[in-house]
Design a protein around this motif. Sequence first.
Motif, short mmCIF file in Angstrom:
data_model
loop_
_atom_site.label_atom_id
_atom_site.label_comp_id
_atom_site.label_asym_id
_atom_site.label_seq_id
_atom_site.Cartn_x
_atom_site.Cartn_y
_atom_site.Cartn_z
N HIS A 1 0.79 -1.24 0.00
CA HIS A 1 0.00 0.00 0.00
C HIS A 1 0.82 1.28 0.00
CE1 HIS A 1 -3.81 -2.02 0.27
NE2 HIS A 1 -3.38 -2.75 1.29
N ASP A 2 2.08 1.22 0.30
CA ASP A 2 2.89 2.43 0.32
C ASP A 2 3.69 2.53 -0.98
OD1 ASP A 2 5.13 4.31 0.86
OD2 ASP A 2 4.22 4.34 2.87
N PRO A 3 3.49 3.60 -1.74
CA PRO A 3 4.17 3.71 -3.04
C PRO A 3 5.69 3.84 -2.93
CG PRO A 3 3.04 5.76 -2.50
CD PRO A 3 2.65 4.76 -1.45
N ARG A 4 6.21 4.11 -1.73
CA ARG A 4 7.65 4.23 -1.56
C ARG A 4 8.34 2.87 -1.44
NH1 ARG A 4 6.47 8.58 3.02
NH2 ARG A 4 4.76 7.10 3.16
N LEU A 5 7.54 1.81 -1.29
CA LEU A 5 8.09 0.46 -1.11
C LEU A 5 7.61 -0.47 -2.21
CD1 LEU A 5 7.48 0.05 2.72
CD2 LEU A 5 9.66 0.51 1.60
N ASP A 6 8.45 -1.42 -2.52
CA ASP A 6 8.09 -2.51 -3.43
C ASP A 6 8.01 -3.79 -2.62
OD1 ASP A 6 8.05 -1.05 -5.85
OD2 ASP A 6 10.25 -1.12 -5.94
N PRO A 7 7.30 -4.81 -3.12
CA PRO A 7 7.24 -6.08 -2.41
C PRO A 7 8.65 -6.63 -2.15
CG PRO A 7 5.61 -6.04 -4.15
CD PRO A 7 6.45 -4.80 -4.33
N GLY A 8 8.89 -7.02 -0.91
CA GLY A 8 10.17 -7.59 -0.53
C GLY A 8 11.20 -6.58 -0.04
N ASP A 9 10.88 -5.28 -0.11
CA ASP A 9 11.85 -4.26 0.30
C ASP A 9 12.25 -4.37 1.77
OD1 ASP A 9 12.11 -3.11 -2.18
OD2 ASP A 9 11.01 -1.27 -1.69
N ILE A 10 11.29 -4.62 2.64
CA ILE A 10 11.60 -4.67 4.08
C ILE A 10 12.47 -5.89 4.39
CG2 ILE A 10 10.62 -4.85 6.40
CD1 ILE A 10 8.18 -3.26 5.28
N SER A 11 12.13 -7.02 3.83
CA SER A 11 12.93 -8.23 4.04
C SER A 11 14.34 -8.05 3.48
CB SER A 11 12.24 -9.42 3.37
OG SER A 11 13.04 -10.57 3.47
N ALA A 12 14.44 -7.48 2.29
CA ALA A 12 15.75 -7.24 1.69
C ALA A 12 16.57 -6.27 2.54
CB ALA A 12 15.59 -6.71 0.26
N ALA A 13 15.93 -5.23 3.06
CA ALA A 13 16.63 -4.27 3.90
C ALA A 13 17.13 -4.94 5.17
CB ALA A 13 15.71 -3.09 4.24
N ILE B 1 15.01 2.12 5.63
CA ILE B 1 13.79 1.39 5.25
C ILE B 1 13.20 0.71 6.48
CG2 ILE B 1 12.88 -0.56 3.92
CD1 ILE B 1 15.02 0.16 1.78
N LEU B 2 14.05 0.11 7.29
CA LEU B 2 13.57 -0.59 8.49
C LEU B 2 12.96 0.39 9.49
CD1 LEU B 2 16.55 -3.05 8.77
CD2 LEU B 2 14.21 -3.61 8.07
N GLU B 3 13.57 1.55 9.65
CA GLU B 3 13.02 2.56 10.56
C GLU B 3 11.68 3.07 10.04
OE1 GLU B 3 13.30 4.64 14.17
OE2 GLU B 3 14.50 3.01 13.37
N PHE B 4 11.59 3.27 8.74
CA PHE B 4 10.34 3.67 8.11
C PHE B 4 9.25 2.65 8.43
CE2 PHE B 4 7.52 3.40 4.38
CZ PHE B 4 7.06 4.70 4.30
N ALA B 5 9.58 1.37 8.28
CA ALA B 5 8.61 0.31 8.56
C ALA B 5 8.21 0.29 10.04
CB ALA B 5 9.17 -1.04 8.14
#
Length: 108
Positions: A7-19, A55-59
């Motif tokens: 739902h957040d346009p700043r992220l793509d699927p898998g971004d949090i896991s990759a970060a 990215i992790l802090e954003f999440a």
Amino acid sequence: MRRLEHHDPRLDPGDISAAFMTWRRRAFGPYRWLTAPCEYFEYDYLYFGPPPRDILEFALHRVPRKSASELRRLLEPIDRRFLERTLPDPHAPPGPWWHRRCSTGILS
């Protein structure tokens, strides 16, 4: 986490896991992956994208409290290891703590 990525346009699927995996590799991996020497340098967001810890802090601030608590628990030993292997950078501009660290010169 998937919902946030979807739902957040700043992220793509898998971004949090990759970060998370990148941050973990940086903290526990070879010394050269840690950070720069204590000389301020401009991070190229356009070329490299946001740093993994950003990215992790954003999440952490956008997921439900229970998910944030679990992510904080997982990040704690990684952040501690990063702090153990780096020093405060006296030349860094104000910003998050992980942007104000530099390599120690100690191979660990």
